[in-house]
Design an enzyme around this catalytic site. Sequence first.
Site, PDB file in Angstrom:
ATOM      1  N   HIS A  80     -38.318  -2.786 -32.117  1.00 35.64           N
ATOM      2  CA  HIS A  80     -39.367  -2.624 -33.137  1.00 35.64           C
ATOM      3  C   HIS A  80     -38.883  -2.613 -34.580  1.00 35.64           C
ATOM      4  O   HIS A  80     -39.700  -2.710 -35.490  1.00 35.64           O
ATOM      5  CB  HIS A  80     -40.183  -1.341 -32.915  1.00 35.64           C
ATOM      6  CG  HIS A  80     -40.621  -1.085 -31.524  1.00 35.64           C
ATOM      7  ND1 HIS A  80     -41.357  -1.990 -30.799  1.00 35.64           N
ATOM      8  CD2 HIS A  80     -40.426  -0.012 -30.707  1.00 35.64           C
ATOM      9  CE1 HIS A  80     -41.606  -1.476 -29.599  1.00 35.64           C
ATOM     10  NE2 HIS A  80     -41.052  -0.293 -29.520  1.00 35.64           N
ATOM     11  N   ASP A 236     -33.550  -2.415 -25.559  1.00 31.01           N
ATOM     12  CA  ASP A 236     -32.730  -1.439 -24.835  1.00 31.01           C
ATOM     13  C   ASP A 236     -33.293  -1.071 -23.466  1.00 31.01           C
ATOM     14  O   ASP A 236     -32.535  -0.873 -22.508  1.00 31.01           O
ATOM     15  CB  ASP A 236     -32.494  -0.190 -25.678  1.00 31.01           C
ATOM     16  CG  ASP A 236     -33.766   0.386 -26.289  1.00 31.01           C
ATOM     17  OD1 ASP A 236     -34.884  -0.094 -25.981  1.00 31.01           O
ATOM     18  OD2 ASP A 236     -33.649   1.334 -27.090  1.00 31.01           O
TER      19      ASP A 236
END
Length: 490
Positions: A80, A236
Amino acid sequence: MYLGIDLGTSEIKAVLLDGDNRPLASAGAALDVSRPRPGWAEQDPEDWWRAACAAVAKLREQAPAALAATRAVGLSGQMHGAVLLDNRDRVLRPAILWNDLRSVAECAELTAAAPRLHAVAGNLAMPGFTAPKLRWLARHEPEGFRAVATVLLPKDYLRLRLSGDKITDTSDASGTLWLDVGRRDWSEELLDAGGLSRRQMPRLVEGLAPAGRLSPAAAAAWGIARPPLIAGGAGDGAASAVGIGAIAPGDGFLSLGTSGVIFVVDDRFRPNPAQALHAFCHALPRRWSLMSVMLSAASCLRWFCRLAGVDEATLLTEIERLCPAELSAAPVFLPYLSGERTPHNDPFAPGAFWGLSQAHGRAALGYAVLEGVAFGMADGLDALRAAGAAPRALSLVGGGARSPFWAQLLADALDTEILTHQGGEACAALGAARLGWLADGGDLGVVCVKPSPRTLHAPDPARLQALQARLRHFRALYQARPPSLAETLI
């Protein structure tokens, strides 16, 4: 040899993986977060580059011959974040991170401007996502917005420095609110709603696809003999899934890092924004994921240790010495130090201790922190179950996986078996290395095996019953909370 690099929020981790799927060496380098105003969270991309070079230098000290033989590199990273480049690829401002809250108003505007947002992107507009950050920039830093030639995600800034290529993968791009997650391509409709275009986006690839090659200069600086491939890589969560072998529908894991994630694999795109769940592309083709996310998990423990002036190992030892009566009498902790996503979608949810008395010492408060994070995870798992995703067991990864006490507490609070694995604290870096191996021609069935469990934590019926009363109290406290002061400051 395969090199995996995971750009986390508090640390960059690097792992060297051999052709027998054995991690040969690992290293890390710490990162700091800048908070120039309440609710803001930023990092300088140059710090990521320095930390990545420092982590690889440590690997070179440990295993110089193995590093020199690296055939491919995989990248993973915090999702993000908005890395903004001008037309000469210069960074325009510090990167705005996933846990930044400044774009609350812009989320409502984006939802109004893009009526099909939820169906196309598979997610609610939340301040952590990338698109609202750019709307904030357009309003508050218009000159900077007009200068944006490219928007990169954090791990892809490292790729740019390593190879000169502007490429991202579909799993990481899923967290921007600009991706058509079902089609696995940029959405012109969503980009247009934010005043952006495809030409400002990096090229899209799958996580296991070749996506550039280390430049000769970068390879020489890192001690690698021949410039290796760079894989598409992953956000991740998806990288951790690859590292833990969660590649088939129904596989799942719990990540206890700076944030907390429960990740379940699916073979279809099934968005469920009503539960504040995230529907993203997996790092593998024809695979998606459904995720619950809490914004503060192991970071709550680090925060409390700083306040209490104690290291984590010492505090955990003190907590483990508490008797059952002391655990039951501990305060209740709301872990919302950066607001919350699943299930509340509340950027202003406040953290709090409730029920403090002079009888409580730091061990009791430390236990409350661990328990509050476990309860937040229980809320996330309930949302996943309501959406039809019900894993029977969860592998535990991330820094929090180091604590057997916390693992058992999670099993008891979630009423779910929790498995730990050797190396689980660096699972995203391992997954990145595996994606590098796949880009180099590795076979999926050989590369993405599930590691043998180190321990299995089964729910304790007595503790489960005791925790249920405290969990009800935890939920009632959130519902009864007064407005947060942060709401008036952002």
